[in-house]
Design a protein around this motif. Structure first.
Motif, PDB file in Angstrom:
ATOM      1  N   GLN A 123      96.686  53.041  18.679  1.00 11.66           N
ATOM      2  CA  GLN A 123      96.688  53.830  17.650  1.00 11.66           C
ATOM      3  C   GLN A 123      95.878  55.031  17.390  1.00 11.66           C
ATOM      4  OE1 GLN A 123      94.627  49.966  16.030  1.00 11.66           O
ATOM      5  NE2 GLN A 123      96.704  49.406  15.827  1.00 11.66           N
ATOM      6  N   SER A 124      95.897  56.042  16.336  1.00 15.77           N
ATOM      7  CA  SER A 124      95.526  57.047  16.313  1.00 15.77           C
ATOM      8  C   SER A 124      94.580  57.575  14.790  1.00 15.77           C
ATOM      9  CB  SER A 124      96.507  58.275  16.796  1.00 15.77           C
ATOM     10  OG  SER A 124      98.235  57.645  15.865  1.00 15.77           O
ATOM     11  N   PHE A 125      93.786  58.070  14.403  1.00 13.63           N
ATOM     12  CA  PHE A 125      93.602  58.304  13.058  1.00 13.63           C
ATOM     13  C   PHE A 125      93.399  59.654  13.191  1.00 13.63           C
ATOM     14  CE2 PHE A 125      89.521  59.583  10.689  1.00 13.63           C
ATOM     15  CZ  PHE A 125      89.794  59.600   9.445  1.00 13.63           C
ATOM     16  N   VAL A 126      93.822  60.337  12.507  1.00 15.53           N
ATOM     17  CA  VAL A 126      93.695  61.789  11.924  1.00 15.53           C
ATOM     18  C   VAL A 126      93.457  62.234  10.824  1.00 15.53           C
ATOM     19  CG1 VAL A 126      95.428  63.806  11.488  1.00 15.53           C
ATOM     20  CG2 VAL A 126      96.424  61.855  13.021  1.00 15.53           C
ATOM     21  N   TYR A 127      92.139  63.298  10.880  1.00 11.75           N
ATOM     22  CA  TYR A 127      91.667  63.549  10.078  1.00 11.75           C
ATOM     23  C   TYR A 127      91.534  65.432   9.382  1.00 11.75           C
ATOM     24  CZ  TYR A 127      87.348  64.606   7.274  1.00 11.75           C
ATOM     25  OH  TYR A 127      86.371  64.573   6.123  1.00 11.75           O
ATOM     26  N   VAL A 128      92.084  65.638   8.196  1.00 13.88           N
ATOM     27  CA  VAL A 128      92.288  66.872   7.732  1.00 13.88           C
ATOM     28  C   VAL A 128      92.269  66.987   6.665  1.00 13.88           C
ATOM     29  CG1 VAL A 128      94.432  67.950   7.474  1.00 13.88           C
ATOM     30  CG2 VAL A 128      95.075  66.274   9.349  1.00 13.88           C
ATOM     31  N   THR A 129      91.208  67.760   6.964  1.00 10.52           N
ATOM     32  CA  THR A 129      90.739  68.017   4.989  1.00 10.52           C
ATOM     33  C   THR A 129      90.265  69.527   5.229  1.00 10.52           C
ATOM     34  OG1 THR A 129      89.145  67.863   2.919  1.00 10.52           O
ATOM     35  CG2 THR A 129      88.542  67.769   5.768  1.00 10.52           C
ATOM     36  N   ASP A 130      90.429  70.152   3.810  1.00 10.86           N
ATOM     37  CA  ASP A 130      90.034  71.773   3.369  1.00 10.86           C
ATOM     38  C   ASP A 130      91.700  72.453   4.022  1.00 10.86           C
ATOM     39  OD1 ASP A 130      88.170  70.284   2.175  1.00 10.86           O
ATOM     40  OD2 ASP A 130      86.761  71.596   2.353  1.00 10.86           O
ATOM     41  N   THR A 131      92.430  72.319   4.150  1.00 11.19           N
ATOM     42  CA  THR A 131      93.576  73.478   4.074  1.00 11.19           C
ATOM     43  C   THR A 131      94.856  73.394   3.331  1.00 11.19           C
ATOM     44  OG1 THR A 131      94.779  73.453   6.407  1.00 11.19           O
ATOM     45  CG2 THR A 131      94.782  71.351   5.833  1.00 11.19           C
ATOM     46  N   GLU A 132      95.285  74.520   3.671  1.00 12.89           N
ATOM     47  CA  GLU A 132      96.111  74.002   2.485  1.00 12.89           C
ATOM     48  C   GLU A 132      97.611  73.517   3.777  1.00 12.89           C
ATOM     49  OE1 GLU A 132      97.405  78.388   1.227  1.00 12.89           O
ATOM     50  OE2 GLU A 132      95.743  79.266   2.249  1.00 12.89           O
ATOM     51  N   PHE A 133      98.220  73.247   2.945  1.00  9.76           N
ATOM     52  CA  PHE A 133     100.141  72.299   3.607  1.00  9.76           C
ATOM     53  C   PHE A 133     100.093  73.628   4.953  1.00  9.76           C
ATOM     54  CE2 PHE A 133     103.864  72.639   4.880  1.00  9.76           C
ATOM     55  CZ  PHE A 133     104.497  71.897   4.991  1.00  9.76           C
ATOM     56  N   CYS A 134      99.881  73.508   6.394  1.00 12.75           N
ATOM     57  CA  CYS A 134     100.073  73.562   7.333  1.00 12.75           C
ATOM     58  C   CYS A 134     100.384  73.355   8.346  1.00 12.75           C
ATOM     59  CB  CYS A 134      98.857  74.970   8.007  1.00 12.75           C
ATOM     60  SG  CYS A 134      97.278  73.170   8.528  1.00 12.75           S
ATOM     61  N   GLU A 135     101.348  73.652   9.541  1.00 15.09           N
ATOM     62  CA  GLU A 135     102.239  73.458  10.673  1.00 15.09           C
ATOM     63  C   GLU A 135     101.302  72.654  11.499  1.00 15.09           C
ATOM     64  OE1 GLU A 135     105.097  73.871  12.002  1.00 15.09           O
ATOM     65  OE2 GLU A 135     105.901  74.079  10.022  1.00 15.09           O
ATOM     66  N   ASN A 136      99.668  72.930  11.759  1.00 12.48           N
ATOM     67  CA  ASN A 136      98.457  72.296  12.465  1.00 12.48           C
ATOM     68  C   ASN A 136      98.112  70.497  12.171  1.00 12.48           C
ATOM     69  OD1 ASN A 136      98.820  73.693  15.194  1.00 12.48           O
ATOM     70  ND2 ASN A 136      96.897  74.347  13.953  1.00 12.48           N
ATOM     71  N   ALA A 137      98.324  70.714  11.126  1.00 13.53           N
ATOM     72  CA  ALA A 137      98.163  69.600  10.257  1.00 13.53           C
ATOM     73  C   ALA A 137      99.440  68.323  10.788  1.00 13.53           C
ATOM     74  CB  ALA A 137      97.584  69.661   8.879  1.00 13.53           C
ATOM     75  N   ILE A 138     100.543  69.572  11.156  1.00  4.79           N
ATOM     76  CA  ILE A 138     101.937  68.083  11.493  1.00  4.79           C
ATOM     77  C   ILE A 138     101.704  68.200  12.591  1.00  4.79           C
ATOM     78  CG2 ILE A 138     104.802  68.279  11.669  1.00  4.79           C
ATOM     79  CD1 ILE A 138     104.175  69.316   8.513  1.00  4.79           C
ATOM     80  N   ARG A 139     101.509  69.049  13.707  1.00  5.12           N
ATOM     81  CA  ARG A 139     101.320  68.801  14.837  1.00  5.12           C
ATOM     82  C   ARG A 139     100.327  67.242  15.521  1.00  5.12           C
ATOM     83  NH1 ARG A 139     101.734  74.626  15.643  1.00  5.12           N
ATOM     84  NH2 ARG A 139     103.117  75.195  15.835  1.00  5.12           N
ATOM     85  N   LEU A 140      98.672  67.899  14.632  1.00  3.60           N
ATOM     86  CA  LEU A 140      98.391  66.885  14.376  1.00  3.60           C
ATOM     87  C   LEU A 140      98.909  65.641  14.181  1.00  3.60           C
ATOM     88  CD1 LEU A 140      94.592  68.257  13.511  1.00  3.60           C
ATOM     89  CD2 LEU A 140      95.056  67.560  15.710  1.00  3.60           C
ATOM     90  N   ALA A 141      99.146  65.534  13.004  1.00  2.00           N
ATOM     91  CA  ALA A 141      99.491  63.915  12.622  1.00  2.00           C
ATOM     92  C   ALA A 141     101.105  63.526  13.619  1.00  2.00           C
ATOM     93  CB  ALA A 141      99.499  64.778  10.958  1.00  2.00           C
ATOM     94  N   GLU A 142     101.651  63.993  13.958  1.00  2.00           N
ATOM     95  CA  GLU A 142     102.550  63.082  14.570  1.00  2.00           C
ATOM     96  C   GLU A 142     102.159  61.446  15.025  1.00  2.00           C
ATOM     97  OE1 GLU A 142     105.317  65.089  17.601  1.00  2.00           O
ATOM     98  OE2 GLU A 142     105.083  66.548  16.428  1.00  2.00           O
ATOM     99  N   ASN A 143     103.718  61.206  14.430  1.00  2.00           N
ATOM    100  CA  ASN A 143     103.162  59.249  14.306  1.00  2.00           C
ATOM    101  C   ASN A 143     102.131  58.970  14.441  1.00  2.00           C
ATOM    102  OD1 ASN A 143     106.338  59.788  15.377  1.00  2.00           O
ATOM    103  ND2 ASN A 143     105.982  60.218  16.755  1.00  2.00           N
ATOM    104  N   ALA A 144     101.228  59.859  13.246  1.00  2.00           N
ATOM    105  CA  ALA A 144      99.745  58.926  13.859  1.00  2.00           C
ATOM    106  C   ALA A 144      99.636  57.554  13.138  1.00  2.00           C
ATOM    107  CB  ALA A 144      98.846  60.006  12.725  1.00  2.00           C
ATOM    108  N   THR A 145      99.055  56.543  13.404  1.00  2.00           N
ATOM    109  CA  THR A 145      98.409  55.464  12.905  1.00  2.00           C
ATOM    110  C   THR A 145      98.212  55.282  11.290  1.00  2.00           C
ATOM    111  OG1 THR A 145      98.216  53.965  14.812  1.00  2.00           O
ATOM    112  CG2 THR A 145      98.034  53.147  12.999  1.00  2.00           C
TER     113      THR A 145
END
Lengths: 408, 408
Positions: B205-227
């Motif tokens: 399983q996975s947990f992705v923490y994305v905070t203080d950012t505009e919409f960005c590619e890297n957020a999507i890359r990090l979050a791919e198929n995350a739980t």
């Protein structure tokens, strides 16, 4: 003046007690004594505008007393403050604040005036205004620790208008002069003495903040005849040795200071996390000095309740979900299921209190039914109890159950 | 894994929302993502032992995300921690922490291992263990800001014991080899293939923490198929411009990231203090991505509720005394005086719901009495309402009433 304890814990917070900070409200201005972690939120929760904070007094550079400073200053910045903020405390404070804000790349856009006191100072007036002044004295801790006394200046006595008129005073300027203690010479040469017309000066009120110190002379000097003395009571007398080792006072120490200095009211705070029942400390202090109160977070203490009621009222309440005792004594907080029961019991109450057997007027079948003895109705019992009920000492947990270490 | 939001506010706290911090519990270890002011107390209040914190991941060096660090470290010191603590974050963190503790004259007696990332890095695995790893990617904010993905490694498939026995496997070592994907040669020369005996690997399983950012590619890359994706939603779409100016996302942005990355569950947090009603943000996000939840402080989110229930449960509840709406919807919190009323109304309810006029069986004089229309009984109405009641949008206050400034 209104004293609002924002955090009454010592070195570590508990689930419901925050790190040390006390706010003093006076005529719309707010003075902060120490700034423990989350002080900015506690101000908000207490119902105090953070923008009204004019001066912050720091007792000493232990983390638990200062780590709320960074957050508070950040928020003042976001609020676009433009008033100067005064910070009084031991040397080193400015450098630390500057480093932190350099790291976070924030340039504070409002002025901060620091007044840093050096180790070895004896007595200093750190703030002076027309209506009040604040004096500082060193206390006795493991490092330089400062006690503060916020003292309102005496107000001039009231002019007796009737007497003044009889004496021939008519102009505003003359009234003013008399009020300021000056004698006035009338046109016919008569001298009207101020002392004859103006009553005795009304003494100013005072708030003394003494925390993180062993019992010491300077605490008594600061507290002399104070209206309110806020004194730390980290430990109880049984842990006196630990108190001395760590540079702290027991509740009894605090009470002796209050008694010797003849203060009007002692408020104890800065409790060790081990005391889940701080009434133990209150009992100890009251044994020496009756006029002692416990500091409750966000509960305001008025020096003049008639004028100050409702100026400050808390916005939140923190409920300890694991403290069954606290929940039961809290009338407004009862689960739905229990409410029905308590409604029924209220009806029972209308019968004479000593009626153990009763006859129902309306229903023969219930005649003579045995009413359960009083002690089997713990809920009703609870509502009558207070934490101070004599003969029923509340338990003290030597350690808090949620962490496995020997803290102070 | 259990995700526990400790603070869901953005730059400034409100009376009931704390500064950003999220705890992740996994098999007894705790990982902290950001450490906003008072995180140490929030951990305690959430029912998490602070001593269990192994690694702290800091997204960026804005005060609201890090000012809880000093207090937490002080408390770990007082708890006499001897385990190493890992801190991952942008460059400059160590220097700041060192300066602060030098000022407070505290020498931390446990090891802290820093992993500082420099501006310009692209992708890095910042922590690796047998069972999991954490990767970091830069996001798009006003300064270096890091997003993290906590990924459990895939677990080997289950060995089919029956099949293994039939194939002639009998020793533990052989079982182990098969489980590790190795083929086993039996004494008679037969080769037993791992793929025949062992099932498919079970994905971690996975947990992705994305905070203080505009919409960005890297957020999507990090979050791919995350739980679980925890994504900031500081603003709503109407304030999109403000979001871009300050390097933040709208709730819709967060939902687009979640949708594109095909995450299982989106949790939005980091709300601007102006939103007293964060359901507005939830509605916006759900318009794009249905499987969105609001982050509630101290309310645990389980990746596997069947196994994880009751492991973590909050110790306190903060009640907003000025939020009448919240208090009314909270069944367990009603003032004494109102309880009697609600008891009576419950009796009325037993009549058919559509009976506007009713005849009393027992009392002629009450025959035909008009029962007040439904809408005049707000309390009963409230108890049926939920913040999501369609057609009844709850008001949004453009500013919080307690402070007079334009915050974000």
């Amino acid at each position: 003046m209104i004293v609002i304890p924002l955090g009454v814990s010592s070195a570590t917070p508990t689930a419901v007690r925050h790190l040390p900070s006390v706010a003093l409200w006076r005529e719309g201005s707010v003075f902060l004594f120490d700034c423990g972690e989350n002080a900015q939120m506690r101000l908000l929760q207490a119902g105090i505008k953070r923008s009204k904070v004019d001066t912050i007094f720091i007792s000493h550079l232990d983390g638990d007393h200062i780590f709320g400073l960074f957050g508070l200053l950040s928020t003042l910045q976001l609020q676009r403050r433009d008033k100067t903020l005064h910070i009084v405390g031991p040397q080193g404070l400015k450098k630390m604040v500057d480093t932190v804000f350099k790291t976070t790349e924030v340039e504070l856009e409002f002025d901060i005036k620091y007044k840093e006191l050096k180790d070895g100072f004896e007595h200093e007036v750190v703030l002076e205004d027309e209506e009040y002044y604040v004096e500082a004295r060193p206390l006795k801790h493991t490092k330089l620790c400062i006690g503060y006394r916020f003292q309102e200046k005496d107000k001039p006595g009231k002019v007796d208008a009737e007497k003044a008129e009889t004496a021939g005073i008519s102009e505003d300027a003359q009234f003013k002069a008399l009020k300021n203690g000056e004698d006035v010479t009338l046109e016919d040469g008569t001298v009207v003495h101020s002392a004859d017309i103006v009553g005795d000066p009304r003494p100013g009120q005072s708030f003394v903040y003494v925390t993180d110190t062993e019992f010491c002379e300077n605490a008594i000097r600061l507290a002399e005849n104070a209206t309110i003395l806020y004194h730390e009571a980290t430990f109880g007398e049984p842990l006196k040795e630990k108190a001395e080792d760590t540079g702290h006072s027991s509740a009894q120490d605090a009470a002796i200071v209050a008694k010797t200095a003849k203060v009007e009211r002692l408020v104890i705070g800065h409790f060790s996390a081990r005391y889940s029942n701080q009434f133990l400390l209150l009992k100890e202090a009251r044994g020496v000095f009756e006029k002692t109160w416990l500091a409750y977070e966000l509960r305001p203490i008025f020096t003049n309740p008639a004028q100050e009621k409702d100026i400050i009222s808390p916005r939140v309440e923190i409920i300890d979900l694991k403290d069954k005792r606290a929940q039961k004594s809290r009338k407004t907080f009862k689960p739905e299921a229990k409410r029905k029961g308590s409604f029924k019991k209220r009806r029972f109450k209308r019968k004479p209190a000593n009626a153990r057997y009763y006859k129902s007027d309306s229903d023969q079948s219930r005649r003579g039914r045995y009413k359960k003895p009083y002690k089997q109705r713990p809920e009703e019992d609870q509502s009558k109890s207070s934490p101070h009920r004599p003969g029923k000492p509340l338990p003290i947990t030597p350690r808090t159950p949620f962490d496995d270490f020997d803290r102070f």
